[in-house]
Design a protein around this motif. Sequence first.
Motif, PDB file in Angstrom:
ATOM      1  N   LEU A  43      15.588   9.920  -4.196  1.00 25.55           N
ATOM      2  CA  LEU A  43      15.791  10.577  -5.491  1.00 25.55           C
ATOM      3  C   LEU A  43      14.617  10.354  -6.431  1.00 25.55           C
ATOM      4  N   GLY A  44      13.538   9.798  -5.903  1.00 25.00           N
ATOM      5  CA  GLY A  44      12.328   9.755  -6.725  1.00 25.00           C
ATOM      6  C   GLY A  44      11.834   8.382  -7.098  1.00 25.00           C
ATOM      7  N   ARG A  45      12.377   7.327  -6.509  1.00 27.41           N
ATOM      8  CA  ARG A  45      11.865   5.971  -6.716  1.00 27.41           C
ATOM      9  C   ARG A  45      11.999   5.514  -8.159  1.00 27.41           C
ATOM     10  N   GLY A  46      11.717   4.201  -8.370  1.00 34.18           N
ATOM     11  CA  GLY A  46      11.794   3.623  -9.710  1.00 34.18           C
ATOM     12  C   GLY A  46      13.206   3.673 -10.263  1.00 34.18           C
ATOM     13  N   ARG A  47      14.202   3.622  -9.371  1.00 35.53           N
ATOM     14  CA  ARG A  47      15.587   3.696  -9.833  1.00 35.53           C
ATOM     15  C   ARG A  47      16.483   2.886  -8.910  1.00 35.53           C
ATOM     16  N   TYR A  48      17.742   2.721  -9.320  1.00 42.27           N
ATOM     17  CA  TYR A  48      18.674   2.005  -8.449  1.00 42.27           C
ATOM     18  C   TYR A  48      19.844   2.905  -8.096  1.00 42.27           C
ATOM     19  N   GLU A  49      20.431   2.652  -6.950  1.00 45.65           N
ATOM     20  CA  GLU A  49      21.606   3.412  -6.509  1.00 45.65           C
ATOM     21  C   GLU A  49      22.621   2.435  -5.933  1.00 45.65           C
ATOM     22  N   PHE A  50      23.894   2.748  -6.146  1.00 49.01           N
ATOM     23  CA  PHE A  50      24.957   1.959  -5.510  1.00 49.01           C
ATOM     24  C   PHE A  50      25.349   2.611  -4.196  1.00 49.01           C
ATOM     25  N   PHE A  51      25.719   1.794  -3.258  1.00 51.58           N
ATOM     26  CA  PHE A  51      26.187   2.334  -1.980  1.00 51.58           C
ATOM     27  C   PHE A  51      27.560   2.975  -2.152  1.00 51.58           C
ATOM     28  N   SER A  52      27.793   4.076  -1.421  1.00 54.17           N
ATOM     29  CA  SER A  52      29.149   4.643  -1.349  1.00 54.17           C
ATOM     30  C   SER A  52      29.348   5.177   0.061  1.00 54.17           C
ATOM     31  N   GLU A  53      30.609   5.379   0.394  1.00 52.56           N
ATOM     32  CA  GLU A  53      30.903   5.881   1.756  1.00 52.56           C
ATOM     33  C   GLU A  53      30.312   7.278   1.952  1.00 52.56           C
ATOM     34  N   ASP A  54      30.327   8.104   0.861  1.00 49.65           N
ATOM     35  CA  ASP A  54      29.756   9.455   0.958  1.00 49.65           C
ATOM     36  C   ASP A  54      28.282   9.385   1.333  1.00 49.65           C
ATOM     37  N   LEU A  55      27.636   8.395   0.726  1.00 56.30           N
ATOM     38  CA  LEU A  55      26.208   8.210   0.986  1.00 56.30           C
ATOM     39  C   LEU A  55      25.989   7.931   2.467  1.00 56.30           C
ATOM     40  N   ARG A  56      26.871   7.049   2.995  1.00 60.40           N
ATOM     41  CA  ARG A  56      26.736   6.719   4.411  1.00 60.40           C
ATOM     42  C   ARG A  56      26.954   7.975   5.281  1.00 60.40           C
ATOM     43  N   ASP A  57      28.006   8.771   4.907  1.00 65.49           N
ATOM     44  CA  ASP A  57      28.296   9.966   5.700  1.00 65.49           C
ATOM     45  C   ASP A  57      27.098  10.906   5.700  1.00 65.49           C
ATOM     46  N   SER A  58      26.511  11.098   4.502  1.00 66.75           N
ATOM     47  CA  SER A  58      25.406  12.058   4.436  1.00 66.75           C
ATOM     48  C   SER A  58      24.220  11.514   5.221  1.00 66.75           C
ATOM     49  N   LEU A  59      24.037  10.184   5.173  1.00 67.73           N
ATOM     50  CA  LEU A  59      22.924   9.601   5.922  1.00 67.73           C
ATOM     51  C   LEU A  59      23.151   9.768   7.418  1.00 67.73           C
ATOM     52  N   GLU A  60      24.434   9.552   7.805  1.00 71.73           N
ATOM     53  CA  GLU A  60      24.724   9.676   9.231  1.00 71.73           C
ATOM     54  C   GLU A  60      24.524  11.108   9.709  1.00 71.73           C
ATOM     55  N   SER A  61      24.940  12.085   8.857  1.00 71.98           N
ATOM     56  CA  SER A  61      24.759  13.463   9.293  1.00 71.98           C
ATOM     57  C   SER A  61      23.270  13.800   9.313  1.00 71.98           C
ATOM     58  N   GLN A  62      22.517  13.207   8.366  1.00 76.19           N
ATOM     59  CA  GLN A  62      21.066  13.415   8.383  1.00 76.19           C
ATOM     60  C   GLN A  62      20.460  12.866   9.661  1.00 76.19           C
ATOM     61  N   LYS A  63      21.023  11.728  10.069  1.00 77.56           N
ATOM     62  CA  LYS A  63      20.486  11.095  11.268  1.00 77.56           C
ATOM     63  C   LYS A  63      20.743  11.975  12.486  1.00 77.56           C
ATOM     64  N   SER A  64      21.974  12.520  12.547  1.00 75.89           N
ATOM     65  CA  SER A  64      22.253  13.341  13.729  1.00 75.89           C
ATOM     66  C   SER A  64      21.462  14.642  13.643  1.00 75.89           C
ATOM     67  N   LEU A  65      21.247  15.122  12.384  1.00 76.56           N
ATOM     68  CA  LEU A  65      20.425  16.326  12.228  1.00 76.56           C
ATOM     69  C   LEU A  65      18.986  16.070  12.665  1.00 76.56           C
ATOM     70  N   SER A  66      18.516  14.853  12.412  1.00 75.79           N
ATOM     71  CA  SER A  66      17.143  14.516  12.823  1.00 75.79           C
ATOM     72  C   SER A  66      16.992  14.689  14.329  1.00 75.79           C
ATOM     73  N   ASP A  67      17.979  14.142  15.061  1.00 78.03           N
ATOM     74  CA  ASP A  67      17.912  14.274  16.522  1.00 78.03           C
ATOM     75  C   ASP A  67      17.956  15.744  16.920  1.00 78.03           C
TER      76      ASP A  67
END
Length: 691
Positions: free
Chosen positions: A408-432
């Motif tokens: 999201l552009g660095r110099g910032r903080y984010e809290f973890f959420s389950e949605d975040l994990r889901d989107s990351l996981e789908s990104q990961k499978s999309l990468s493959d």
Amino acid sequence: MSLKSIKHYGIDPRRLMSRYIVALSLILFCVAGGHYLSISVVDSIRSSSDLISESINQSARVERVVSAAHMADALKTSTARQRLKAEIDEIEQFHNALLNAAAAEQAVHALYAFGGKGPALDPVMRKFIADARLLTVVEQDAQVAEAALGRLRWVSGGMLPTALQEANQGHQLAGRTFSSRLSMVQNWAFALAVIILIFEAVFIFLPAHRSVRAAVDSLSQQAADLTVARNEVEARNEALEALRSAAEHDALHDGLTGLSNRRGFERRIEALSAAARGANGGVALLHIDLDRFKEINDTLGHAAGDEVLRHVGRVLREEAGPTDVVARIGGDEFILARKSDGRRDALSDLAARIIDRLSRPVSLSGESCQFGASIGIGIGIVCEAGEELDASRLMANADIALYRAKELGRGRYEFFSEDLRDSLESQKSLSDDLILGLERSEFFPYYQPQVDPTSGRLVSVEALARWRHPERGVLGPATFLPIAARLKLTDQIDRAIQNQALKDLAHWDEIGVHVPKLSLNVSSDRLRDPELLELARSGATPRGRVAFELLETMFSDQLDEPARFAVDALQEAGIAIEIDDFGTGHASLLALVSLSPARLKIARELAQPALVSPQHRALVQSVCEIARSLEIGVTAEGVETEAQRVALAELGCDRMQGFFFARPMPADALVESLQEGRLISASGEPIPIAG
Ligand code: C2E
Ligand code: CA
Ligand code: CA
């Protein structure tokens, strides 16, 4: 030193008992022998004095018998006779005993049997006894008695006392001889005992004493050696212990910042989560990653990089509470972990403070340098008592949040959420999938018309990438371009789209469908791809009919030599350069103009508000004026309404693109529209286009 070596002078002190037994036996022998000799001496003295006194007594008895015989009248009574008889029996009995005793001593025995200077005692005594007995017989012939008495008198008057005295002297002499012999034996025995004791002293007790002393000496030496050795071992142990704890400290800490390293962090997070478990709380983990650290390292050198890391370590330590865990877990990655009840406010404040402090310029050997930090925050709450906190999962969560913060552009903080994990996981499978998709040619272009706003004629089509995903259907660039950028595959997608679009253009020419121009999006990686220039020079891009759209953000910094060279070469090859999404970057107009682009494409974000916002309006107007004075065309993007079309046309945009005219569409849909002589506008009205 082994116990074997205790053996000294051939003697093992542990085996001294046998020698002592020998010595004691010898002593016992000597004592017993001495005792026996003493008893023998006493016995011999007693028996020889008995013999002497008995032989003296014999003289007295003989006198008593003789005097009794003299008084013949007296013998007429039976009592006197009895007494005389008893006396004679006694004389005979003692004579026999003395004779027996004399038998042991030859000289004495000779006095009894043969006599010395006087007559032999035994025959004289036997005769005397026999004559005396005659006197005791009652009806004795007087003549016989008279003769016997006469003989008695004669014998007792000379021969018998002489013989008795001689025998007595013989006994005395024999006794003296025997006892002097015995005392000689005793002397020898004493001498022998002394010799034995000297022998024992020399051969048993002295060596035993020496051996024991040597053994004791060597044992005490051994004990002293052992004490020295033990002290040495203890000292060595202490040194080892110190080394070990130093090594353990090194193994668990980062040498540069003095913070815990990854291993140290893993140990301490366990303790922290154990403490949190008891309190029914949790642990919050801030994963801090420095922005632009690599640049500092590359431009100012590693010493500067190290100084930056030390500075970050200091800041984090100052921000951390006494029970917090601070660690450096990688090159420019840090962790701050603390107990947490799950509330975000305090953590947000902490993260903001850290980011603020780390974004302030730092002076490095006189030079001011600036970097920044992004933070991902994961919170692990242990609701049920006894439930384990999964530290590695918590870490992974903070990682995901950090990833998002950077995205999201660095110099910032984010809290973890389950949605975040889901989107990351789908990104990961999309990468493959994306890698596979490139191999399987799943990427293809949609085309969006660009029109002349006054005549409505089609002047160009822009090729826009699409991905026919085998499961998800057709996907737009917003879904896959960020992934492709991370995988550094944007240039390959560009290549696939460009090749297909150029093929389509050639095909349309062949089938007589007139598309005046083709606009292709070119990423900065693709611009640096030598193959692009080859393509342009190969004749695949018909002169004057192909435009390359380059994002304004690519020119935010000074354009580097290879890119600059590529732009010039492409223009020489007859390709028009257009600046895409103009107004979203910070490129200076002067720098852009120096590229001599054919056209600026005003970004949707700038074009759309021009209808309502006077500032935007003014901005668009001045851009159009400058462009016109430089003979640069202006395209308005994102035109969705008739009002926008009118307004932007008035401001001087000579070309437009947007849903108002047509949405991006597949090649066959474009061909169909063109063959039917119309395109579909946003309002549904057909727009007449000129071929
Ligand atoms: P862009 O180059 O600015 O493309 C125009 C984008 O605006 C397209 O989105 C298009 O569908 C959208 N658009 C057009 N008219 C309207 C409108 O009236 N309203 C709204 N809201 N949107 C409109 P798309 O196709 O999703 O592409 C997004 C971006 O992806 C493009 O922006 C471009 O920067 C990039 N892109 C697309 N294809 C490629 C490609 O082949 N290579 C590279 N490097 N980038 C591409
Ligand atoms: Ca574009
Ligand atoms: Ca654009």
